[in-house]
Design an enzyme around this catalytic site. Structure first.
Site, PDB file in Angstrom:
ATOM      1  N   THR A  61      64.659 -13.588  11.135  1.00  0.00           N
ATOM      2  CA  THR A  61      65.752 -12.702  10.741  1.00  0.00           C
ATOM      3  C   THR A  61      67.069 -13.452  10.753  1.00  0.00           C
ATOM      4  O   THR A  61      67.443 -14.061  11.751  1.00  0.00           O
ATOM      5  CB  THR A  61      65.827 -11.493  11.687  1.00  0.00           C
ATOM      6  OG1 THR A  61      64.560 -10.849  11.712  1.00  0.00           O
ATOM      7  CG2 THR A  61      66.883 -10.515  11.224  1.00  0.00           C
ATOM      8  N   ASP A 110      64.264 -19.523  12.933  1.00  0.00           N
ATOM      9  CA  ASP A 110      64.103 -18.109  13.217  1.00  0.00           C
ATOM     10  C   ASP A 110      63.777 -17.399  11.906  1.00  0.00           C
ATOM     11  O   ASP A 110      63.875 -17.984  10.824  1.00  0.00           O
ATOM     12  CB  ASP A 110      65.399 -17.569  13.835  1.00  0.00           C
ATOM     13  CG  ASP A 110      65.224 -16.181  14.424  1.00  0.00           C
ATOM     14  OD1 ASP A 110      64.077 -15.746  14.594  1.00  0.00           O
ATOM     15  OD2 ASP A 110      66.258 -15.539  14.694  1.00  0.00           O
ATOM     16  N   ASP A 124      70.360 -17.994  14.558  1.00  0.00           N
ATOM     17  CA  ASP A 124      71.615 -17.256  14.397  1.00  0.00           C
ATOM     18  C   ASP A 124      71.964 -16.411  15.607  1.00  0.00           C
ATOM     19  O   ASP A 124      73.084 -15.929  15.723  1.00  0.00           O
ATOM     20  CB  ASP A 124      71.553 -16.359  13.154  1.00  0.00           C
ATOM     21  CG  ASP A 124      70.513 -15.265  13.285  1.00  0.00           C
ATOM     22  OD1 ASP A 124      69.557 -15.432  14.077  1.00  0.00           O
ATOM     23  OD2 ASP A 124      70.637 -14.227  12.608  1.00  0.00           O
TER      24      ASP A 124
END
Length: 835
Positions: free
Chosen positions: A303, A301, A543
């Site tokens: 961010t 990912d 996350d």
């Protein structure tokens, strides 16, 4: 389907809610996981191999052979307990996994708002949604409402989404602004959060390549042992062996299966997990220690993984006749005087100081407005997106000034002001409204890369690992961030471009693309599956909840500690410092484990194959049976301890890509030559006793020496002679095999060229010291009555010494010649340069 209600928020009565709850329409949290505790215990403890051991152990216990039973069954039970504990631990973690929190929610019941627990909500309820509330069901926003929902945990898109009446509100998102009512349409396991939770709880642990290889080897040995057992037991039946003898033979034959390898792997994984934790990676699924070393493509990912989620102020560009200092002071004032600073204000405040203003009015930033502003004693200041302010500017900003920076993935905001003291930021009704403004400066911000990202990406690429970025943000922004991190290959692809592709077309696209933007959880999952179809070994780093499905599909799921609890719970590895710079050390540790277990395989299989050949040869020669169950336990002891040390001492180079082939090249000559010498030793010692004791022809001094060295009382009985010959021959055979197993280590890990017949010298003196120590310990076993009695051996004996020692020297010389000149390689058609 029940008609969606977009009219007044009337809600249900309490009686209607109770009736729907009884019909199973309540918002009940997802329960349970994949397998129950009973099934986990049953499959691990009562595996096919363990069942064989348990039957043999029960028979030995019935016949009073307690030591034999303990040796035959003990290690299998240890393996079963370790596997069961690991699976139960993972199940408990997954069973606790919940996407939704348990805070109370407001619902309309009987015409008034009441607070209830989320699991008391039913289908058709009307819920009041306020800023800060988590949305716990799926359904539309009703008339009269308008709010902003943060769906970043679900989609990965960082900006809040404005919701109007009729728009879908999804469970798991968060209301950050606005107010309204929502109708509960999909609840419990049928809601988006419920489906995500159920998918995350599925147990999808993959066996690693090394685990699959060892399982194949063990199954192959089991099959060969079963064939050999049938022949030997048939012969035993024809010769009239006792039930005890048949059970003991069965126990010995089952002991040939190298089930100690499973225990060795569990031990190596555990020790590796401890070492990896020191570099900032917490291992939750033990086989991930090895699995991470096989990874050849990493999906990540943006961010929270590549970036910290924070912004940094990169540049201030004054416009018109404005000065830099004036623009910097105004930006600092806006940031430091904000009542509720957002990420932008925090980034500016971290870089600039600012004056203390008397704030008369403030309009905070919202995704619908795309600007924020303050009315102060020095004027009215506004900071927002250039296109959002364009309609109220006295003169326009040069488009190239904005486009060039936006194309590089930077966030560009326009600072503007009006000096009109009467101008405000609201219309007569009190709604936010912009006055005419004069451009002051451009504020250019960038996503902050995590520390060591660039260096880590370079290390992965140098190691042959590809990286792909999967993000919910705009593809151009993601591509710019990826370029800053060192991943600027090819054009970015938006998630909607994947929707209509079949699997072959998707595979081609995924193979050539590095950056994917605007992708949802289902897109990430499809991309990971595509890579797996292409034969890639995939790690997924994420996350948010939107990453959970992809983490489950990947061979190795990696989560950031600061990410969502759901993602951490489903991950195989958690990066405790939120830095995937911890992964390269984890890969090296995994390689060390693979190399170490590879060396252990050579020792284990050489020992098993040579024992099997000796058993066949001795049985065919009709000289009894060469082992007892306790002696097999001794061989496991003498092989198991050195392999543990070898595993921990192994290097971190690239694992052998042709392990099975090289195993054949080593094990075939080692086992055949060892079996030849072992059979010769057994035959010589057996014949020495069986033909040496004859009535009237055995001198008294020979009888005295026999009784002194063996501890047995001389008897002319034929059974005594056979038993004496067997125990002496077994002692000599076990002694030879144990010392030979120790010396094999010198072939596999030679310190100098003098021993480098099989592989290049390592320069490590520890294996040689280990061999010396093991030889001393085993010699002590032969000298301590309690120990040699326990293992069914004979004490120190001159016949054994004078037969075994020369045989060991000759065996070592023969094997050195065979390895150095690759004689078996040529015989088997495998002659190629040694690794």
């Amino acid at each position: 389907m029940e008609q969606v209600m977009l009219g007044p928020a009337e809600g249900l009565t309490e009686a209607e809610a109770d009736a729907r709850r009884r019909r199973g329409e309540g918002n009940i949290a997802v329960q349970g996981g994949a397998r129950g505790y009973a099934e986990i215990l049953r499959t691990n403890v009562f595996s096919f191999f363990n069942l064989i051991l348990f039957v043999i152990g029960a028979a030995l216990l019935t016949l009073g052979q307690y030591s034999d039973a303990l040796i035959s069954v003990g290690l299998g039970l240890i393996n079963a307990v370790i596997s069961a504990v690991q699976e139960i631990r993972a199940k408990r973690k997954l069973d606790r996994l919940q996407l939704l929190d348990r805070a109370g929610v407001l619902v309309v019941r009987d015409g008034r708002e009441v607070e209830i627990a989320p699991d008391r909500v039913v289908r058709g309820d009307v819920l009041r949604v306020r800023p800060g509330d988590q949305i716990v069901v799926d359904g539309p926003l009703l008339d009269g409402g308008r709010l902003e929902a943060d769906e970043s945990l679900l989609t990965g898109e960082s900006d809040p989404v404005v919701k109007y009446p009729g728009d879908e509100l999804r469970s798991g998102s968060l209301c950050v602004a606005g107010d309204g009512h929502q109708q509960a349409r999909d609840v419990g396991v049928h809601s988006y959060a419920g489906r995500l939770t159920a998918q995350a709880r599925r147990s999808t642990t993959d066996r690693t390549p090394l685990q699959r290889r060892i399982e194949f080897i063990v199954r192959l040995v089991m099959a060969l042992t079963a064939l050999m057992s049938g022949c030997i037991l048939a012969q035993a039946a024809l010769e009239g062996f006792s039930v005890l003898r048949v059970v003991q033979i069965t126990a010995v034959l089952s002991g040939l299966v190298p089930y100690g390898l499973f225990f060795l792997i569990a031990l190596a994984y555990t020790a590796g997990a401890v070492r990896i934790a020191r570099s900032g990676a917490l291992v939750q699924q033990v086989n991930a220690v090895e699995s991470v070393s096989n990874v050849d493509v990493i999906c990540t990912d943006k961010t929270g993984t590549l970036t910290t989620g924070r912004l940094t102020l990169e540049e201030i560009v004054p416009l018109g006749v404005r000065e830099y200092n004036e623009a910097a002071e105004a930006l600092g004032g806006l940031a430091h005087n904000a009542a509720a600073p957002n990420l932008t204000a925090l980034a500016i405040a971290g870089s600039l100081g600012g004056p203390v203003w008397e704030v008369r009015d403030e309009v905070p930033f919202s995704s619908s407005l795309r600007w924020s502003g303050m009315v102060t004693g020095t004027g009215t200041w506004v900071l927002g997106a250039p296109d959002a302010l364009a309609g109220r500017l006295r003169w326009q900003v040069e488009p190239a000034e904005v486009a060039d920076r936006a194309g590089r993935g930077l966030r560009v905001l326009l600072l503007a002001r009006t000096e009109d003291p009467e101008a405000g930021l609201r219309d007569p009704a009190g709604r936010p409204d912009l006055p005419m403004l004069e451009p002051v400066a451009l504020a250019v911000l960038a996503d902050e890369l995590r520390e060591n990202v660039v260096e880590t990406v370079a290390r992965f690429r140098a190691d042959g690992v590809d990286l792909k970025v999967l993000s919910g943000d705009d593809p151009r922004t993601v591509a710019a961030i990826a370029a800053r991190a060192g991943l600027g290959d090819g054009d970015p692809v938006a998630g909607h471009a994947l929707d209509d592709l079949d699997d072959p077309a998707l595979d081609r696209l995924v193979a050539r693309t590095t950056v994917f933007g605007r992708v949802g959880p289902e897109h990430k999952e499809r991309i990971v599956r595509s890579l797996r179809r292409q034969g890639r070994y995939v790690a997924m780093i994420g996350d948010g909840v939107n990453d959970a499905r992809a983490l489950k599909q990947a061979h190795v799921g990696v989560a950031m500690r600061s990410g969502s609890a759901v993602t951490r719970d489903v991950a195989d590895i958690v990066l405790v410092d939120d830095s995937f710079a911890a992964l390269p050390p984890a890969r090296h540790e995994g390689r060390r484990i693979i190399n170490g277990i590879g060396i252990s395989l050579y020792v284990f299989l050489a020992r098993v194959a040579s024992q099997g050949l000796v058993i066949l040869a001795v049985t065919m020669l009709q000289m009894g049976f060469p082992y007892s169950p306790t002696q097999v336990g001794l061989t496991m002891f003498t092989v198991g301890i050195p392999t543990v040390f070898l595993t921990f001492w192994a290097g971190r180079g690239r694992p052998d890509p042709d392990l099975l082939r090289n195993l054949v090249r080593f094990v075939a000559p080692a086992s055949v030559i060892t079996a030849i010498f072992g059979t010769a030793i057994y035959t010589a010692l057996y014949s020495m006793i069986s033909h040496g004791f004859q009535p009237g022809r055995t001198p008294a001094r020979i009888i005295h020496e026999f009784e002194k060295t063996t501890g047995l009382k001389y008897n002319l009985d034929a059974d005594f002679t056979t038993a004496s010959a067997t125990i002496l021959a077994q002692t000599g055979l076990s002694t030879f095999f144990c010392f030979a197993s120790f010396l094999l280590i010198l072939f596999l890990a030679p310190r100098s060229r003098a021993f480098a017949a099989w592989t290049a010298p390592t320069g490590d003196k520890r294996p040689a010291l280990l061999v010396l120590g093991l030889c001393v310990v085993f010699s002590a076993v032969l000298c301590v009555p309690v120990l040699w009695n326990y293992f069914g051996l004979m004490g120190p004996s001159k016949p054994v010494f004078f037969v075994v020692l020369p045989a060991l020297i000759l065996w070592y010389a023969t094997l050195t010649v065979v390895f150095r000149f690759r004689l078996f390689d040529r015989l088997l058609g495998l002659d190629e340069p040694r690794r």
